[in-house]
Design an enzyme around this catalytic site. Sequence first.
Site, PDB file in Angstrom:
ATOM      1  N   ASP A   9      64.749  52.799  53.932  1.00 12.32           N
ATOM      2  CA  ASP A   9      63.929  52.689  54.977  1.00 12.32           C
ATOM      3  C   ASP A   9      64.564  53.907  55.933  1.00 12.32           C
ATOM      4  O   ASP A   9      65.658  54.088  56.297  1.00 12.32           O
ATOM      5  CB  ASP A   9      63.979  51.725  55.969  1.00 12.32           C
ATOM      6  CG  ASP A   9      63.185  51.744  57.289  1.00 12.32           C
ATOM      7  OD1 ASP A   9      62.440  52.679  57.415  1.00 12.32           O
ATOM      8  OD2 ASP A   9      62.736  50.532  57.969  1.00 12.32           O
ATOM      9  N   ASP A 106      57.565  55.943  55.251  1.00 11.75           N
ATOM     10  CA  ASP A 106      59.002  56.016  55.130  1.00 11.75           C
ATOM     11  C   ASP A 106      59.733  54.901  54.571  1.00 11.75           C
ATOM     12  O   ASP A 106      61.137  54.608  54.655  1.00 11.75           O
ATOM     13  CB  ASP A 106      59.603  56.194  56.598  1.00 11.75           C
ATOM     14  CG  ASP A 106      59.060  54.846  57.269  1.00 11.75           C
ATOM     15  OD1 ASP A 106      58.337  54.488  57.137  1.00 11.75           O
ATOM     16  OD2 ASP A 106      60.010  54.645  58.475  1.00 11.75           O
ATOM     17  N   GLU A 107      59.200  54.111  53.959  1.00 14.42           N
ATOM     18  CA  GLU A 107      59.831  52.861  53.191  1.00 14.42           C
ATOM     19  C   GLU A 107      59.499  52.843  51.572  1.00 14.42           C
ATOM     20  O   GLU A 107      58.515  53.037  51.367  1.00 14.42           O
ATOM     21  CB  GLU A 107      59.656  51.772  53.840  1.00 14.42           C
ATOM     22  CG  GLU A 107      59.973  51.723  55.427  1.00 14.42           C
ATOM     23  CD  GLU A 107      59.468  50.313  56.086  1.00 14.42           C
ATOM     24  OE1 GLU A 107      59.444  49.341  55.220  1.00 14.42           O
ATOM     25  OE2 GLU A 107      59.212  50.412  57.264  1.00 14.42           O
TER      26      GLU A 107
HETATM   27 MG   LIG Z   1      61.717  53.551  59.211  1.00 15.17          MG
END
Ligand SMILES: [Mg+2]
Length: 415
Positions: A9, A106-107
């Site tokens: 993350d 973003d993960e």
């Molecule tokens: Mg994040």
Amino acid sequence: MSRNILHVDFNNFYASVECLQHPELANVPVVVGGDETARHGIVLSKNEIAKRQYGIKTGEVLWKVRERCPNVVILRPHMERYLEFSQLARTLYGEYTDRVESFGLDEAWLDVTGSGIFGTPRHIADELRDRIRREFGITVSVGVSFNKVFAKLGSDMKKPDATTVISETNFRDRVWRLPVGELLYVGRATQMKFARLGIDTIGDLARFDRKLLGTLLGKHGTMLWAFANGFDASPVALANENGTVKSVGNSTTMPHDLRCEADVRLVLYAIADSVAARLRRHGLAGSTISVSIRDCDMFTFERQCKNNHPTQLSGEIAEIAWSLFRTNYTWMKPVRALGIQVSDLTEDTACEQLDIFGEVSRRMKKGELEHTIDSIRNRYGHDMVLRASLMTAPELTGFRPAQGNFMHTTPIIRN
Ligand SMILES: [Mg+2]
């Protein structure tokens, strides 16, 4: 066999990328958000200083943030930059495993069960953190566990730039004391139902009677019970080898929940517009259209249908999405978020081969029109050409997806 799964993350993703471009902002509270002049402009991301010193939270309204923290720097998002980082990260993950599943920009989950050659899962996690810090200039947190749900939980437990391991032997100690709201798919409404049952922590949920929970909360309840007990067998999706785009889509979370069909229709048309523009920009057309619907309880489902020809026309995509919605949504709950995805992609030159009886020339004319609209928008701005229907509710459809600076919208490109 026990699996080894990482969840990576990016910390403060949008804000971190923006701060890379603006080193002079290193010691200033920075927020990435929508339009500050619009009342519904919200915080999409913030840097550590904004978070720690001013308690600024994602989702907060910008004008309130400005009131409390007058020296905050508010930047508009640049989705194409974030997308670039996201794709670079995927390439990096691909060095360790072919099982990489993105969760937003973003993960991502990585299944490294078969990646022992690179070291232990914790070693791989630390190495990834290190490399991303050095090669990208921004930091990530990594959760390591035997299932996806706990791996995700782990990446949330220590931030920024940290690795957290949740194992089959320590998960009761590490996870069960956390508030139940931190578990994936526990929305605010479910959390409130849980509270009424005396379930405040993940441990409370894990120890609750499974059958009773099923009776009270249905499938969603038993699924969450299983998650709390570490019984999550869902696989990490297999990334396709050549890295080509498999689907193009957009989704949007509304500034307020929708309660009527007319509003849903408007939003679907706006999303279809953006998806079609992106398809055209990439020279793609697709024949499977899916619509995803999330209700105010955070329950999400997807319905799809196959069109008899690949399309990149927003009108066609919108009509299909709209009819999917109408036939499948029963309005038990207001609608919180909507998305459209187009898959089964082909290059748009292939479209015409599939035609019979002059349908094509009609579609091509429409296609030309939409291309013309794209170029006008590129030159003079998105607002130059808007669907008349969309102008009736600008607060719902006022995002600018094609240009990537929209507020509540997340582009989805699945590889
Ligand atoms: Mg994040």
